[in-house]
Motif scaffolding. Structure first.
Motif, mmCIF file in Angstrom:
data_model
loop_
_atom_site.group_PDB
_atom_site.id
_atom_site.type_symbol
_atom_site.label_atom_id
_atom_site.label_comp_id
_atom_site.label_asym_id
_atom_site.label_seq_id
_atom_site.Cartn_x
_atom_site.Cartn_y
_atom_site.Cartn_z
ATOM 1 N N ASP A 1 70.314 -1.511 36.785
ATOM 2 C CA ASP A 1 70.127 -2.571 37.929
ATOM 3 C C ASP A 1 71.137 -3.575 37.867
ATOM 4 O OD1 ASP A 1 67.958 -1.144 39.230
ATOM 5 O OD2 ASP A 1 66.469 -2.434 38.056
ATOM 6 N N SER A 2 71.427 -4.034 36.605
ATOM 7 C CA SER A 2 72.496 -5.243 36.529
ATOM 8 C C SER A 2 73.914 -4.806 36.886
ATOM 9 C CB SER A 2 72.557 -5.562 35.225
ATOM 10 O OG SER A 2 71.321 -6.343 34.750
ATOM 11 N N PHE A 3 74.141 -3.496 36.720
ATOM 12 C CA PHE A 3 75.762 -2.921 36.987
ATOM 13 C C PHE A 3 75.517 -2.903 38.688
ATOM 14 C CE2 PHE A 3 78.282 0.995 37.560
ATOM 15 C CZ PHE A 3 79.416 0.344 37.157
ATOM 16 N N THR A 4 74.383 -2.450 39.358
ATOM 17 C CA THR A 4 74.596 -2.368 40.618
ATOM 18 C C THR A 4 74.461 -3.747 41.375
ATOM 19 O OG1 THR A 4 73.091 -0.474 40.687
ATOM 20 C CG2 THR A 4 73.293 -1.512 42.656
ATOM 21 N N ALA A 5 73.735 -4.687 40.663
ATOM 22 C CA ALA A 5 74.222 -6.139 41.364
ATOM 23 C C ALA A 5 75.425 -6.638 41.126
ATOM 24 C CB ALA A 5 72.926 -6.889 40.575
ATOM 25 N N LEU A 6 76.027 -6.657 39.848
ATOM 26 C CA LEU A 6 77.484 -7.257 39.816
ATOM 27 C C LEU A 6 78.354 -6.569 40.771
ATOM 28 C CD1 LEU A 6 77.251 -6.906 35.955
ATOM 29 C CD2 LEU A 6 77.395 -8.950 37.221
ATOM 30 N N LYS B 1 77.832 -5.745 43.728
ATOM 31 C CA LYS B 1 77.336 -5.883 45.159
ATOM 32 C C LYS B 1 77.619 -7.649 45.237
ATOM 33 C CE LYS B 1 75.559 -2.229 46.501
ATOM 34 N NZ LYS B 1 76.081 -1.354 47.548
ATOM 35 N N LYS B 2 77.305 -8.471 44.322
ATOM 36 C CA LYS B 2 77.270 -9.762 44.590
ATOM 37 C C LYS B 2 77.861 -10.467 43.283
ATOM 38 C CE LYS B 2 75.295 -13.561 47.079
ATOM 39 N NZ LYS B 2 73.943 -14.273 47.494
ATOM 40 N N LEU B 3 78.416 -9.874 42.174
ATOM 41 C CA LEU B 3 78.952 -10.464 40.936
ATOM 42 C C LEU B 3 77.558 -11.348 40.417
ATOM 43 C CD1 LEU B 3 82.181 -11.695 42.158
ATOM 44 C CD2 LEU B 3 81.804 -9.653 41.401
ATOM 45 N N ILE B 4 76.342 -10.801 40.572
ATOM 46 C CA ILE B 4 75.206 -11.599 40.031
ATOM 47 C C ILE B 4 74.690 -10.215 39.177
ATOM 48 C CG2 ILE B 4 75.045 -13.057 41.326
ATOM 49 C CD1 ILE B 4 72.595 -11.840 42.584
ATOM 50 N N ARG B 5 73.705 -10.648 38.220
ATOM 51 C CA ARG B 5 73.092 -9.552 37.062
ATOM 52 C C ARG B 5 71.539 -9.447 38.019
ATOM 53 N NH1 ARG B 5 74.702 -9.701 31.281
ATOM 54 N NH2 ARG B 5 73.031 -8.263 31.057
ATOM 55 N N ASP B 6 71.024 -10.094 38.605
ATOM 56 C CA ASP B 6 69.585 -9.953 38.900
ATOM 57 C C ASP B 6 69.528 -9.062 40.310
ATOM 58 O OD1 ASP B 6 66.753 -9.744 39.586
ATOM 59 O OD2 ASP B 6 66.831 -12.159 39.125
#
Length: 769
Positions: A583-588, A590-595
């Motif tokens: 999930d963190s990899f996907t979020a990063l 998408k928006k450079l965040i980990r959540d």
């Protein structure tokens, strides 16, 4: 009467020698006084020397304790960082009280793992504490220095924090002087405020955001600061070709630089890539005929492949890989299904894309992982057959097939071929594997696809049937050898990963197989080193899902290791961790965040550029930037920093630019610190600040063929350039979504807090003598 005086003879006195006696007596007295004074001075000097030596010995004991405290500060700092990240990953799923509880639990777990006695988590290791000693370390030759011991090395958890009971520091000084300190060391819980979510990246800490791809060919550059280097896809990711690239944290930063890419990192053709103390997130890393040196923390969704290239002379160019720090190959089909961001159908369609392993696929390569403090290989290697050329043979659809190793060499794939004695043993066309496609077609016509393999035939070299070893199906695959001939291979499919692991261990135990694999391993790698295997045993910081082959480069011995035995509690923890990393990899990406939970539905469907940059078209002309045009923004004052927003491709040939500030003053040589482009950006100059491109950022040689660039992030200059207004009152930041927050990296109402690490380490029950 006449008185007459009598003239009596005078009595004479003899005083000769009296003065000499007096002088002798005075000298004697003075000598006695001098002797007394000298003796008293000597005694005083000896007393002061003794006192000074005792004090020095005592202070040396304190110095040793200070070194222990300094070492623990590093451990505490790392524990806070890791615990905070883990808590923020599941932020939205927890109440404020649960966040605090989880943080403290992770803080304790990290610290206990770092300093505990081997095999006993209720004790701390005095040997580990002794490792912090540098200047005061005990010297066996001089018998001077400090030793750490404990009569009761209990590691106790309280509401205050972690207490290391009865830490004893004994310092042995000169002339047999000994000083002793005994104390409890308290590692206090820090005060963390989790009332605000980390949902907004701080763009000013980035030097590059290449939405589609980052490319460097035949160039050299030093890069500082965070970078985003491309999304997934055939034309995405990172390409470093025949280039020397170094990435490191900014000189004014105390945190690791982040390298994030949704695609692969391809390093080829005698390239060199050094990632110095970075946090790296990528899908795959493919190293071909090049050097790669990574330190810090690496997170890979899929594989690390080490191969070689052919040079212009046809000779093979080997690769040299070195990774230190922490390496988390977190991809596992079994745990990826737990991730919110991953679709189960995608995993089923291509499980190999969700299985992290290390595959050595090139001759004479070097793989040095001996500097790792943590290693996770959550998946296994796959025999790659998808994408192979050749006509579809009798309905075969090539699918990748799982192997029994987490770290493998390509030649191990032959171990997973269905034994020839099990391939249609009673058929005229059977008994071969692999076989020409023409023969396979005849065999299918004769037997039918479902009966090509006999799973109940006993294989002599194993003394068991395939079925008893967990093989009840097979995967056919075809390869084209030339334009006219295709070969068909039948690979075993195992019921479970454990079956695949156990099979490979059995295969390797046979002398002829072991000899063949050891020889091939030696040909593939001149060195394949891991951390000490005894250290890796029974430790979830060294978790590997399948077997590992090792060639330490110094002997002819190669080792095989079975799947580690972990408790059900540890397995649950590992599964949850691996899903969180997905999930963190996907979020990063998408928006450079980990959540991931902080992303809106729209943001989840967007890419990084789409979530950070507004469109350039507007009905209001002061905001509108037509296709093929640009706007320049320059700050006023004595120091002029500039931003360019361009609705087109852009080439940076200089870090200077001309234009007007908000007051209409003409500025001839403002420093260019921000470029935001709707297309591709080519860099041919040193640059300090932020580059954002919707397409590719390419580092390219100058027109004279030279290249050696310094590309740095600069939070201060970037923020000023983004905030600079033109004569219409428009700033470059207005072309960013959430402009104020993106510059500051926090929500408008968020208040930061500073943690002083040294204040978290205190003493209790202090004794000295």
């Amino acid at each position: 009467m006449v008185t007459r005086w009598l003239h009596l003879p005078e009595r004479k006195k003899n005083n000769k020698g009296s003065m000499l006696i007096m002088v002798i007596m005075i000298v004697a007295i003075i000598g006695i006084l001098v002797t007394i004074l000298y003796g008293m001075s000597l005694l005083n000097f000896q007393m002061k020397y003794t006192d000074e030596t005792a004090k020095n010995t005592f202070y040396d004991a304190e110095s040793a304790l200070d070194e222990v405290r300094a070492g623990l500060q590093v451990e505490v700092s790392d524990a806070i960082t890791n615990a905070y990240i883990r808590t923020m990953e599941s932020y939205s799923q927890l109440t404020e009280e649960e966040r605090d509880t989880q943080f403290k639990s992770e803080y304790v777990r990290n610290l206990r793992e770092a300093i505990r006695e081997t095999g006993d988590s209720s004790k701390y290791s005095t040997h580990h504490l002794s490792g912090y000693l540098v200047k005061t370390r005990y010297d066996e030759s001089t018998e001077i220095g400090a030793r750490i011991s404990s009569s009761n090395n209990a590691l106790r958890i309280t509401e205050q924090g972690i207490i290391l009971e009865d830490v004893e520091v004994t310092y042995y000084g000169v002339q047999d002087y000994v000083s002793y300190i005994k104390t409890d060391i308290v590692l206090n819980f820090p005060e963390i405020d989790f009332t605000q979510a980390a949902s907004i990246p701080k763009l000013t800490t980035y030097s590059m955001i290449a939405n589609t791809q980052f490319s460097a060919t035949g160039t050299k550059a030093d890069v500082e600061g965070n970078v985003y280097w491309g999304k997934s896809g055939s034309n995405g990711g990172t390409v470093i070709d025949n280039s020397d690239i170094t990435l490191k944290q900014s000189a004014d930063s105390t945190t690791k630089a982040s390298l994030i890419t949704g695609g692969d990192i391809n390093i080829s053709n005698k390239a060199s890539f050094i990632a110095d103390n970075v946090e790296l997130w990528a899908d795959n890393i493919e190293l071909a005929g090049s050097d790669l040196d990574i330190s810090g923390v690496s997170y890979l969704k899929d594989d690390l492949v080490v191969a070689n290239n052919k040079g212009l002379d046809g000779a093979r160019i080997p690769s040299d890989l070195k990774i230190s720090g922490d390496y988390y190959g977190y991809g596992s089909p079994a745990t990826a299904v737990l991730a919110e961001s991953v679709q189960e159908a995608d995993i089923e369609a291509s499980p190999a894309d969700y299985s992290s392993a290390i595959l050595v696929n090139g001759a004479h390569t070097k793989v040095d992982l001996s500097g790792l403090d943590a290693l996770m290989l959550a998946g296994s290697s796959y025999i790659q057959t998808t994408g192979q050329s050749g006509a579809n043979v009798s309905g075969i659809t090539n699918k990748d097939t799982a192997m029994g190793e987490s770290l493998a060499i390509k030649s191990s794939q032959t171990a997973y071929l269905v034994p020839t004695g099990c391939v249609a043993p009673e058929s005229e066309n059977g008994g071969m594997n692999p076989m020409p496609a023409t023969q396979y077609n005849k065999l299918v016509q004769e037997m039918g696809k479902d009966k090509l393999v006999d799973f109940n035939t006993v294989v002599p070299e194993y003394g068991d049937s395939l079925s008893s070893m967990g093989v009840n199906s097979y995967q056919p695959a075809y390869y084209r050898l030339n334009n006219n001939v295709s070969m068909v291979y039948l690979f075993m499919k195992f019921d479970t990963q454990a079956d695949a692991n156990n099979f490979f261990e059995r295969y390797y135990s046979i002398a002829k197989n072991r000899s063949a694999l050891d020889g091939k391993l030696d040909a593939y790698t001149s060195q394949l080193k891991l951390p000490d295997l005894d250290t890796m045993a029974d430790n979830t910081r060294f978790y590997y899902n399948g077997n590992i082959l090792v060639n330490d480069g110094s002997t002819d011995s190669f080792y095989i290791n079975k799947l580690q035995s972990v408790t059900s509690e540890e397995q649950s923890y590992l599964a949850a961790t691996q899903a969180e990393y997905q999930d963190s990899f996907t979020a990063l990406n998408k928006k450079l965040i980990r959540d991931y939970t902080q992303l809106s539905a729209e943001e989840k469907s967007n890419d990084v550029y789409g979530n950070l940059v507004n469109g350039f078209s507007s009905a209001d002309n002061k905001y509108n930037i037509p296709a093929g045009s640009k706007k320049v923004f320059i700050s006023s004052g004595t120091e002029n920093y500039a931003a360019v927003v361009v609705n087109d491709n852009y080439t940076i040939t200089s870090n200077k630019i001309s234009g007007t500030d908000m007051e209409g003053n003409t500025i001839a040589n403002a420093e260019l610190n921000v470029v935001i482009s709707s297309g591709n950006v080519i860099v041919q100059s040193d640059f300090e600040g932020l580059i954002i491109a919707k397409g590719t950022i390419t580092i390219k040689n100058r027109d004279d063929g030279s290249s050696s660039y310094q590309l740095k992030s600069s939070p201060t200059k970037t923020a000023i350039a983004l905030s600079a207004a033109n004569q219409e009152g428009v700033t470059a930041a207005k072309y960013l979504k959430g402009d104020v927050a993106l510059i500051n990296g926090v929500n408008d109402d968020e208040e930061g807090s500073e943690i002083k690490i040294s204040d978290l380490i205190t003493y209790d029950n202090w004794q000295k003598n």
